[in-house]
Scaffold this active site. Structure first.
Site, short mmCIF file in Angstrom:
data_model
loop_
_atom_site.label_atom_id
_atom_site.label_comp_id
_atom_site.label_asym_id
_atom_site.label_seq_id
_atom_site.Cartn_x
_atom_site.Cartn_y
_atom_site.Cartn_z
N LYS A 15 1.01 -0.95 0.01
CA LYS A 15 -0.05 -0.09 -0.11
C LYS A 15 0.82 1.31 0.01
O LYS A 15 0.58 2.12 -0.70
CB LYS A 15 -0.87 -0.06 1.24
CG LYS A 15 -1.88 -1.17 1.32
CD LYS A 15 -2.80 -0.98 2.45
CE LYS A 15 -2.06 -1.06 3.71
NZ LYS A 15 -1.29 -2.29 4.17
N ARG A 93 -8.68 2.31 10.05
CA ARG A 93 -8.22 0.87 10.39
C ARG A 93 -9.29 -0.02 10.89
O ARG A 93 -9.28 -1.36 11.18
CB ARG A 93 -7.14 0.96 11.28
CG ARG A 93 -5.58 1.50 10.89
CD ARG A 93 -4.57 1.22 11.81
NE ARG A 93 -3.35 1.78 11.39
CZ ARG A 93 -2.35 1.18 10.74
NH1 ARG A 93 -2.33 -0.19 10.43
NH2 ARG A 93 -1.34 1.80 10.26
N ARG A 132 11.87 -8.33 4.26
CA ARG A 132 12.32 -6.72 4.66
C ARG A 132 13.40 -6.97 5.56
O ARG A 132 14.25 -5.89 5.69
CB ARG A 132 11.02 -6.03 4.83
CG ARG A 132 10.10 -6.03 4.14
CD ARG A 132 8.80 -4.88 4.29
NE ARG A 132 8.21 -5.01 5.84
CZ ARG A 132 7.34 -4.36 6.07
NH1 ARG A 132 6.62 -3.69 5.15
NH2 ARG A 132 6.61 -4.65 7.19
N ARG A 134 13.45 -6.86 8.99
CA ARG A 134 13.01 -5.98 10.20
C ARG A 134 13.39 -6.81 11.29
O ARG A 134 12.84 -7.91 11.26
CB ARG A 134 12.02 -5.33 10.02
CG ARG A 134 11.59 -4.17 9.26
CD ARG A 134 10.52 -3.54 9.10
NE ARG A 134 10.29 -2.44 8.37
CZ ARG A 134 8.97 -2.07 7.97
NH1 ARG A 134 8.16 -2.19 8.71
NH2 ARG A 134 9.02 -1.03 6.98
N ARG A 145 -0.06 -10.13 13.09
CA ARG A 145 -0.48 -8.76 12.59
C ARG A 145 -1.30 -9.25 11.34
O ARG A 145 -2.25 -8.24 11.55
CB ARG A 145 0.81 -8.32 11.92
CG ARG A 145 1.51 -7.51 13.04
CD ARG A 145 3.00 -7.02 12.49
NE ARG A 145 2.83 -6.00 11.39
CZ ARG A 145 3.73 -5.66 10.49
NH1 ARG A 145 4.87 -6.49 10.48
NH2 ARG A 145 3.59 -4.95 9.44
#
Length: 187
Positions: A15, A93, A132, A134, A145
């Protein structure tokens, strides 16, 4: 051509990447709630000071505060005479936020024209997020999540479908291929 947009989708669907590119290409105001909060804090505005105090306590910024910041940006856009549109990314959200946003946009006479739902298979999302690199992205955290996203966002998907605003795209593939799918929706 659609000018007032909302992007929905799970973490890792792309997004933010797509929103930044589309906003730049079409001269849209990109309203990413995280970026907006950081900008208000950096500017030292009253709303920024309030947000900074909340975040310093490790708490989530209230819906009312986020809406006040969004209101300020949309009012500034209208006041500048800029007939340009905007793209909301990362907000709302949940259903309560969506309803409050709807009231705000009605008041400002800037209703959402299209909600783009970026859909992606969980296995691809998990791989994308793990790649990614992280430190807080491990598979169990990512799966959690995704569960939270589904609990909070499923009602949003239904809400925007009921309003006739939702269009889904497949968010798999490279950045350009996904951008082309979004462009096709926007006309």
């Amino acid at each position: 051509m659609k000018q007032r947009l909302l992007f929905l989708g799970p973490p890792g669907a792309g997004k933010g990447t797509q929103a930044q590119q589309l906003a730049a290409d079409r001269q849209l105001l990109h309203l990413s709630t995280g970026d907006l909060l950081r900008a208000e804090v950096a500017a030292g505005s009253d709303l920024g000071k309030e947000a900074e105090a909340v975040m310093a306590r490790g708490e989530l910024v209230s819906d009312a505060l986020v809406l006040a910041i969004v209101r300020g940006r949309l009012e500034a856009l209208a006041a500048s005479g800029g007939g340009g549109g905007w793209l909301l990314d990362g907000f709302p959200r949940n259903l309560a936020q969506a309803e409050a946003l709807g009231l705000l946009l009605d008041e400002l006479q800037q209703p959402i024209e299209l909600v783009v739902l970026m859909e992606l298979d969980d296995a691809v999302l998990i791989q994308r997020l793990l790649s990614r690199g992280r430190t807080d992205d491990n598979e169990s955290v990512i799966r959690h999540r995704l569960e939270v996203y589904r609990e909070q966002t499923a009602p949003l998907i239904h809400h925007y479908q009921q309003l006739g605003l939702l269009q889904a795209i497949e968010a798999n593939g490279n950045v350009d291929a996904i951008a082309e799918r979004i462009d096709a929706l926007l006309g």
